[in-house]
Design a protein around this motif. Sequence first.
Motif, PDB file in Angstrom:
ATOM      1  N   PRO A  29       0.803  -1.233   0.000  1.00  0.00           N
ATOM      2  CA  PRO A  29       0.000   0.000   0.000  1.00  0.00           C
ATOM      3  C   PRO A  29       0.833   1.280   0.000  1.00  0.00           C
ATOM      4  CG  PRO A  29      -0.756  -1.534   1.695  1.00  0.00           C
ATOM      5  CD  PRO A  29       0.551  -2.050   1.201  1.00  0.00           C
ATOM      6  N   SER A  30       0.551   2.152  -0.947  1.00  0.00           N
ATOM      7  CA  SER A  30       1.067   3.525  -0.995  1.00  0.00           C
ATOM      8  C   SER A  30       2.544   3.657  -0.618  1.00  0.00           C
ATOM      9  CB  SER A  30       0.224   4.414  -0.071  1.00  0.00           C
ATOM     10  OG  SER A  30       0.381   5.760  -0.387  1.00  0.00           O
ATOM     11  N   PRO A  31       3.448   2.966  -1.347  1.00  0.00           N
ATOM     12  CA  PRO A  31       4.879   3.038  -1.022  1.00  0.00           C
ATOM     13  C   PRO A  31       5.517   4.290  -1.613  1.00  0.00           C
ATOM     14  CG  PRO A  31       4.568   1.558  -2.877  1.00  0.00           C
ATOM     15  CD  PRO A  31       3.189   2.028  -2.471  1.00  0.00           C
ATOM     16  N   SER A  32       5.216   5.424  -1.041  1.00  0.00           N
ATOM     17  CA  SER A  32       5.638   6.700  -1.630  1.00  0.00           C
ATOM     18  C   SER A  32       7.104   7.015  -1.393  1.00  0.00           C
ATOM     19  CB  SER A  32       4.777   7.836  -1.085  1.00  0.00           C
ATOM     20  OG  SER A  32       4.966   7.978   0.317  1.00  0.00           O
ATOM     21  N   TYR A  33       7.717   6.392  -0.376  1.00  0.00           N
ATOM     22  CA  TYR A  33       9.134   6.633  -0.123  1.00  0.00           C
ATOM     23  C   TYR A  33       9.812   5.309   0.203  1.00  0.00           C
ATOM     24  CZ  TYR A  33      13.397   9.086   0.981  1.00  0.00           C
ATOM     25  OH  TYR A  33      14.691   9.532   0.937  1.00  0.00           O
ATOM     26  N   LEU A  34      11.036   5.135  -0.327  1.00  0.00           N
ATOM     27  CA  LEU A  34      11.792   3.895  -0.190  1.00  0.00           C
ATOM     28  C   LEU A  34      13.165   4.190   0.397  1.00  0.00           C
ATOM     29  CD1 LEU A  34      11.192   2.535  -3.811  1.00  0.00           C
ATOM     30  CD2 LEU A  34       9.738   2.168  -1.799  1.00  0.00           C
ATOM     31  N   ALA A  35      13.709   3.198   1.075  1.00  0.00           N
ATOM     32  CA  ALA A  35      15.093   3.254   1.543  1.00  0.00           C
ATOM     33  C   ALA A  35      15.681   1.865   1.426  1.00  0.00           C
ATOM     34  CB  ALA A  35      15.168   3.756   2.984  1.00  0.00           C
ATOM     35  N   PHE A  36      17.019   1.789   1.397  1.00  0.00           N
ATOM     36  CA  PHE A  36      17.693   0.511   1.167  1.00  0.00           C
ATOM     37  C   PHE A  36      18.869   0.383   2.115  1.00  0.00           C
ATOM     38  CE2 PHE A  36      20.930  -2.032  -1.148  1.00  0.00           C
ATOM     39  CZ  PHE A  36      20.218  -3.221  -1.262  1.00  0.00           C
ATOM     40  N   SER A  37      19.049  -0.812   2.665  1.00  0.00           N
ATOM     41  CA  SER A  37      20.213  -1.120   3.483  1.00  0.00           C
ATOM     42  C   SER A  37      21.196  -1.940   2.669  1.00  0.00           C
ATOM     43  CB  SER A  37      19.800  -1.896   4.741  1.00  0.00           C
ATOM     44  OG  SER A  37      20.950  -2.393   5.413  1.00  0.00           O
ATOM     45  N   ALA A  38      22.337  -1.359   2.357  1.00  0.00           N
ATOM     46  CA  ALA A  38      23.356  -2.101   1.618  1.00  0.00           C
ATOM     47  C   ALA A  38      23.931  -3.236   2.463  1.00  0.00           C
ATOM     48  CB  ALA A  38      24.471  -1.156   1.181  1.00  0.00           C
ATOM     49  N   ALA A  39      23.880  -3.092   3.786  1.00  0.00           N
ATOM     50  CA  ALA A  39      24.450  -4.117   4.661  1.00  0.00           C
ATOM     51  C   ALA A  39      23.657  -5.413   4.609  1.00  0.00           C
ATOM     52  CB  ALA A  39      24.521  -3.599   6.097  1.00  0.00           C
ATOM     53  N   THR A  40      22.332  -5.322   4.490  1.00  0.00           N
ATOM     54  CA  THR A  40      21.487  -6.523   4.523  1.00  0.00           C
ATOM     55  C   THR A  40      20.749  -6.784   3.220  1.00  0.00           C
ATOM     56  OG1 THR A  40      19.644  -5.251   5.435  1.00  0.00           O
ATOM     57  CG2 THR A  40      21.137  -6.307   7.005  1.00  0.00           C
ATOM     58  N   GLY A  41      20.772  -5.816   2.277  1.00  0.00           N
ATOM     59  CA  GLY A  41      20.053  -5.981   1.028  1.00  0.00           C
ATOM     60  C   GLY A  41      18.545  -5.892   1.175  1.00  0.00           C
ATOM     61  N   VAL A  42      18.080  -5.174   2.191  1.00  0.00           N
ATOM     62  CA  VAL A  42      16.652  -5.073   2.466  1.00  0.00           C
ATOM     63  C   VAL A  42      16.123  -3.709   2.009  1.00  0.00           C
ATOM     64  CG1 VAL A  42      14.885  -5.012   4.290  1.00  0.00           C
ATOM     65  CG2 VAL A  42      16.722  -6.711   4.364  1.00  0.00           C
ATOM     66  N   VAL A  96      10.882   5.159  15.490  1.00  0.00           N
ATOM     67  CA  VAL A  96      12.140   4.412  15.409  1.00  0.00           C
ATOM     68  C   VAL A  96      11.820   2.930  15.493  1.00  0.00           C
ATOM     69  CG1 VAL A  96      14.455   4.098  16.349  1.00  0.00           C
ATOM     70  CG2 VAL A  96      13.302   6.309  16.615  1.00  0.00           C
ATOM     71  N   PHE A  97      12.414   2.144  14.585  1.00  0.00           N
ATOM     72  CA  PHE A  97      12.198   0.699  14.545  1.00  0.00           C
ATOM     73  C   PHE A  97      13.534  -0.022  14.645  1.00  0.00           C
ATOM     74  CE2 PHE A  97       8.908   2.791  12.117  1.00  0.00           C
ATOM     75  CZ  PHE A  97       7.736   2.219  12.599  1.00  0.00           C
ATOM     76  N   ALA A  98      13.590  -1.032  15.515  1.00  0.00           N
ATOM     77  CA  ALA A  98      14.780  -1.866  15.620  1.00  0.00           C
ATOM     78  C   ALA A  98      14.759  -2.929  14.532  1.00  0.00           C
ATOM     79  CB  ALA A  98      14.844  -2.524  16.990  1.00  0.00           C
ATOM     80  N   LEU A  99      15.954  -3.331  14.108  1.00  0.00           N
ATOM     81  CA  LEU A  99      16.107  -4.319  13.051  1.00  0.00           C
ATOM     82  C   LEU A  99      16.829  -5.546  13.587  1.00  0.00           C
ATOM     83  CD1 LEU A  99      17.355  -1.960  10.183  1.00  0.00           C
ATOM     84  CD2 LEU A  99      15.004  -2.695  10.645  1.00  0.00           C
ATOM     85  N   SER A 100      16.455  -6.704  13.052  1.00  0.00           N
ATOM     86  CA  SER A 100      17.193  -7.926  13.347  1.00  0.00           C
ATOM     87  C   SER A 100      18.462  -7.967  12.489  1.00  0.00           C
ATOM     88  CB  SER A 100      16.323  -9.143  13.052  1.00  0.00           C
ATOM     89  OG  SER A 100      16.047  -9.213  11.659  1.00  0.00           O
ATOM     90  N   PRO A 101      19.382  -8.873  12.754  1.00  0.00           N
ATOM     91  CA  PRO A 101      20.614  -8.929  11.954  1.00  0.00           C
ATOM     92  C   PRO A 101      20.374  -9.118  10.458  1.00  0.00           C
ATOM     93  CG  PRO A 101      20.910 -10.159  13.975  1.00  0.00           C
ATOM     94  CD  PRO A 101      19.462  -9.774  13.921  1.00  0.00           C
ATOM     95  N   ASP A 102      19.249  -9.742  10.073  1.00  0.00           N
ATOM     96  CA  ASP A 102      18.981  -9.923   8.648  1.00  0.00           C
ATOM     97  C   ASP A 102      18.193  -8.759   8.055  1.00  0.00           C
ATOM     98  OD1 ASP A 102      16.441 -10.287   9.683  1.00  0.00           O
ATOM     99  OD2 ASP A 102      16.088 -12.215   8.699  1.00  0.00           O
ATOM    100  N   GLY A 103      17.952  -7.714   8.849  1.00  0.00           N
ATOM    101  CA  GLY A 103      17.295  -6.525   8.339  1.00  0.00           C
ATOM    102  C   GLY A 103      15.801  -6.462   8.545  1.00  0.00           C
ATOM    103  N   ALA A 104      15.193  -7.487   9.121  1.00  0.00           N
ATOM    104  CA  ALA A 104      13.756  -7.483   9.359  1.00  0.00           C
ATOM    105  C   ALA A 104      13.408  -6.518  10.492  1.00  0.00           C
ATOM    106  CB  ALA A 104      13.265  -8.884   9.699  1.00  0.00           C
ATOM    107  N   LEU A 105      12.199  -5.963  10.433  1.00  0.00           N
ATOM    108  CA  LEU A 105      11.710  -5.099  11.497  1.00  0.00           C
ATOM    109  C   LEU A 105      11.329  -5.953  12.702  1.00  0.00           C
ATOM    110  CD1 LEU A 105       9.337  -3.092   9.158  1.00  0.00           C
ATOM    111  CD2 LEU A 105      11.396  -2.131  10.198  1.00  0.00           C
ATOM    112  N   THR A 106      11.775  -5.561  13.897  1.00  0.00           N
ATOM    113  CA  THR A 106      11.459  -6.355  15.086  1.00  0.00           C
ATOM    114  C   THR A 106      10.496  -5.641  16.029  1.00  0.00           C
ATOM    115  OG1 THR A 106      13.376  -5.520  16.309  1.00  0.00           O
ATOM    116  CG2 THR A 106      13.686  -7.512  14.981  1.00  0.00           C
ATOM    117  N   SER A 107      10.672  -4.337  16.240  1.00  0.00           N
ATOM    118  CA  SER A 107       9.802  -3.618  17.169  1.00  0.00           C
ATOM    119  C   SER A 107       9.960  -2.121  16.951  1.00  0.00           C
ATOM    120  CB  SER A 107      10.147  -3.963  18.624  1.00  0.00           C
ATOM    121  OG  SER A 107      11.463  -3.531  18.931  1.00  0.00           O
TER     122      SER A 107
END
Length: 318
Positions: A29-42, A96-107
């Motif tokens: 839904p409505s992905p008006s802004y994107l960002a990318f993590s080069a460290a995890t490829g997410v 602010v969202f914390a990320l797991s080591p693989d780049g997934a959102l955790t909390s």
Amino acid sequence: MPVLIGSYADQISIFDDDFKPSAPPIRTPSPSYLAFSAATGVIYTVAELDEGHVAAFRSDGTPLGSLPTGGASPCHLAVTDGFVLSANYQGGSVSVFALSPDGALTSRTDLVRHTGSSVHPSRQTAPHAHQVTVRDSMVHVVDLGLDEIIHYELSPAGSLSRVGVTSTTPLGSGPRHLVMHPDGRVFVANELASTVAVLSPGFAVLDVQPSVLVPPVGDNFPSELLLSPDGTRLYVANRGNDTITTFAVSSSGVSPLDEVSTGGTWPRHFTMLDGALVVANQHSDTVTVLELDPATGVPQPGRVVLEHPSPSMVLRLP
């Protein structure tokens, strides 16, 4: 390398460097802004909705979950070590969202709400956080509704502590986005005043100039701004004039060089790709390319390379 187009058409489209589809679109839904993590490829995206959320995807489109922002109309993201931050336009808040080591959102580790208003009778009756930028442990949030850039420190646990505020001048300027020069200076696009401000490394206002060379017939609202890799050119997109203005950057400030058509309508975002500017023209449903003169850094008028519904952002993956 893939080129992603974020949009208000509920999809992230994936193209090659020649703007030919290279993978099925990611439906979200409505992905008006994107960002990318080069460290995890997410890939991270906002869902710019009344009940906003942030979602994560692998580069092949595999979903990694989503979390609510706690604020409405998230419109900007920043990725830093271990965290993603979102600016939530309606209501003026930062998540602010914390990320797991693989780049997934955790909390969601923090949600800070701004309060107040400024002088514009319709656009500044409440806070409107429009951009969040991270440098080291410092977070800078541009709030269009307050005429302020609010500065936070991000803790290792993912909480924000307010450490200062910069008021843009004059009131009613409506700051939208900023970009930081390697020498520490800060350039700000003021949406409501149709100006570009130059700030010192300490965020003191040094200069303010019109964002256009050609006086607009009606309203003009600057959107994205971008520095050239060598820091000698500043490019500003103008919605209204539907142009890109080029400024020369020197130690003494910025000076306008040229203003050219994007070849589309309502340029919301643009980026640099292989010696050209690539522009998402939201209202004409087009993506255009403006070739840069290698000697002057000034773009040529834009040409359409892609028709796309309601494009809002262009992101090239490394």
